[in-house]
Design a protein around this motif. Sequence first.
Motif, PDB file in Angstrom:
ATOM      1  N   VAL A   1      14.352  43.894   7.622  1.00  0.00           N
ATOM      2  CA  VAL A   1      13.288  44.397   6.746  1.00  0.00           C
ATOM      3  C   VAL A   1      13.458  45.913   6.671  1.00  0.00           C
ATOM      4  CG1 VAL A   1      10.801  44.528   6.341  1.00  0.00           C
ATOM      5  CG2 VAL A   1      11.755  42.567   7.611  1.00  0.00           C
ATOM      6  N   HIS A   2      13.803  46.404   5.497  1.00  0.00           N
ATOM      7  CA  HIS A   2      13.910  47.861   5.348  1.00  0.00           C
ATOM      8  C   HIS A   2      12.769  48.363   4.482  1.00  0.00           C
ATOM      9  CE1 HIS A   2      15.355  51.672   3.402  1.00  0.00           C
ATOM     10  NE2 HIS A   2      15.351  51.953   4.685  1.00  0.00           N
ATOM     11  N   VAL A   3      11.963  49.235   5.054  1.00  0.00           N
ATOM     12  CA  VAL A   3      10.783  49.729   4.348  1.00  0.00           C
ATOM     13  C   VAL A   3      10.991  51.203   4.004  1.00  0.00           C
ATOM     14  CG1 VAL A   3       8.278  49.992   4.417  1.00  0.00           C
ATOM     15  CG2 VAL A   3       9.375  48.091   5.647  1.00  0.00           C
TER      16      VAL A   3
ATOM     17  N   ALA B   1       6.645  49.655  -1.908  1.00  0.00           N
ATOM     18  CA  ALA B   1       6.244  48.330  -1.434  1.00  0.00           C
ATOM     19  C   ALA B   1       4.931  48.414  -0.653  1.00  0.00           C
ATOM     20  CB  ALA B   1       7.341  47.758  -0.540  1.00  0.00           C
ATOM     21  N   ASP B   2       4.051  47.470  -0.871  1.00  0.00           N
ATOM     22  CA  ASP B   2       2.784  47.448  -0.134  1.00  0.00           C
ATOM     23  C   ASP B   2       2.767  46.274   0.845  1.00  0.00           C
ATOM     24  OD1 ASP B   2       2.417  45.231  -1.698  1.00  0.00           O
ATOM     25  OD2 ASP B   2       0.847  46.102  -2.949  1.00  0.00           O
TER      26      ASP B   2
ATOM     27  N   MET C   1       7.560  54.398  10.332  1.00  0.00           N
ATOM     28  CA  MET C   1       7.234  53.345  11.289  1.00  0.00           C
ATOM     29  C   MET C   1       5.735  53.209  11.543  1.00  0.00           C
ATOM     30  SD  MET C   1       9.317  51.209  12.357  1.00  0.00           S
ATOM     31  CE  MET C   1      11.020  50.823  12.709  1.00  0.00           C
ATOM     32  N   ASP C   2       5.004  54.313  11.473  1.00  0.00           N
ATOM     33  CA  ASP C   2       3.560  54.222  11.716  1.00  0.00           C
ATOM     34  C   ASP C   2       2.912  53.339  10.660  1.00  0.00           C
ATOM     35  OD1 ASP C   2       3.848  55.826  13.871  1.00  0.00           O
ATOM     36  OD2 ASP C   2       3.196  57.669  12.850  1.00  0.00           O
ATOM     37  N   TRP C   3       3.314  53.539   9.410  1.00  0.00           N
ATOM     38  CA  TRP C   3       2.787  52.708   8.330  1.00  0.00           C
ATOM     39  C   TRP C   3       3.169  51.243   8.573  1.00  0.00           C
ATOM     40  CZ3 TRP C   3       4.486  49.190   4.782  1.00  0.00           C
ATOM     41  CH2 TRP C   3       3.600  48.868   3.740  1.00  0.00           C
ATOM     42  N   CYS C   4       4.414  51.027   8.977  1.00  0.00           N
ATOM     43  CA  CYS C   4       4.875  49.651   9.205  1.00  0.00           C
ATOM     44  C   CYS C   4       4.043  48.975  10.290  1.00  0.00           C
ATOM     45  CB  CYS C   4       6.345  49.624   9.594  1.00  0.00           C
ATOM     46  SG  CYS C   4       7.430  50.117   8.260  1.00  0.00           S
TER      47      CYS C   4
ATOM     48  N   GLY D   1      10.016  51.396  17.519  1.00  0.00           N
ATOM     49  CA  GLY D   1       9.025  51.899  16.584  1.00  0.00           C
ATOM     50  C   GLY D   1       9.229  53.344  16.162  1.00  0.00           C
ATOM     51  N   GLN D   2      10.205  54.011  16.762  1.00  0.00           N
ATOM     52  CA  GLN D   2      10.569  55.343  16.254  1.00  0.00           C
ATOM     53  C   GLN D   2      11.593  55.137  15.147  1.00  0.00           C
ATOM     54  OE1 GLN D   2       9.001  57.999  17.792  1.00  0.00           O
ATOM     55  NE2 GLN D   2       7.992  56.327  18.862  1.00  0.00           N
TER      56      GLN D   2
END
Length: 313
Positions: A166-168, A186-187, A214-217, A234-235
Amino acid sequence: MKHSNIFRSKLYLGVVLVSVTLLTIAYYLMPFPSLTVTKGTNSVIASKGFWTINSIGRLGNQMGEYATLYALAKLNGKQGYIPQSMANYLSPIFRINLPTLHESMWKRLHWKNYHLNDWMEDRYRHIPGDYEILREFTFHDYLIDEANTFLRSISKGQDKVTYVAVHVRRGDYVHTMPNIWKGVVADKGYLEKAMSYFRKKYSNVVFVVTSEGMDWCKDNIDASKGDVHFSGDGQSGSPARDFSLLAHCNHTIMTIGTFGIWAAYLAGGETIYLSNYTLPDSPFLKLFKYEAAFLPEWIGIPADLSPVLLTKP
Ligand SMILES: *[C@@H]1O[C@H](CO)[C@@H](O)[C@H](O)[C@H]1NC(C)=O
Ligand SMILES: *[C@@H]1O[C@H](CO)[C@@H](O)[C@H](O)[C@H]1NC(C)=O
C-alpha cells in the motif's frame, strides 16, 4: 516479482513523458517528469550521436526518465548516457546498464532538444527486441535480502501469505492537488475499498504500508484486524528501502504518483489505483493520461471529488 506481463504490455514507455514547454512551471507539481531528449552532434564521442535526458524529480520520476531514454535511444540506434544526478538516484538501488555522462561532456558537445509528450504515441510502440526495461530495474542483492527478511518477519510463520503493498502518496500533493490541479489525494474511503477487495479475494493477506505521511496513515487506516504493517515502524523509511519492499509484495494498492506506479509495474500482480481524481476541467489532464500510465488490467476506483466540488466558487 513477475516480469512477463509488463514485457508484453508495451506500455512502459508511455508513462514518463511530459511536454518540455511545461518544464519551468510544473517542476515539482507534476506526477511525471518534465524532460528533454538531447542528442549530441559535435565531437568524437558524439559523432555517431548519443542521447541523454533531463534528470528531474525523485525516484519514480527518475525511473520514468531512465526508461524513456533507454527505450528511445535503443529504438533509434543511439547510445544513451544518463546524467550524474540520475545515477545518484538509481545506481544505489538497481543494476542499471546505461553509462553516466561525465560533467565535462556537457560543455564539449552541442545539444539538440527534443520535446516529448506524457503519453504513448504510436511511433514509440514498435521497439525491437523484447521488453527489457524491468531488467534494468533489477534490485541489488542487499535490497532483495532486506525486503524478503522483512516480509518473512511479518508473516507470523504462516505459509502462503499474500502480501499487498500500500503506497500512500501525501507530502506536497496534499496541497497541490486541491489548490493547483483541482483534484484530490486518496482518502480513507478509497483505501478501505481497495483493502477490502484483497481481504475478500485472498486468505492470509498482509498489508504493507509505506508513505511519507505515516501519521495520516496511522489515523486513517484501520489496523485493528492485525493484518496491517506500517513499514519502518511507522516512520517514513528510505525511498530505496520502501520502494524495494513495495516491489517485492504480490499485489499493489497505489494512490497517485510515479513511485507507486513503478512499484506496481515491478510487483507485477493485481493493482488497484485511484482513478478520476481531478475535476474534468483540470489542467492536470493536459499532462497526464490515465490510459498511458495504468495498465488495462489494473482496477481503478474513482475518487470522491466532493472536497473540490464544495470549494468551487
Ligand atoms: C508473494 O510474495 C512473496 C514475497 O516476495 C514471494 O515469496 C511469493 O512467492 C509470492 N507469492 C506468489 C503466489 O507469487
Ligand atoms: C473515469 O471517468 C471516465 C469518463 O467519465 C469514465 O469513462 C471511467 O469509467 C471512469 N473511471 C473509473 C474507474 O470510474
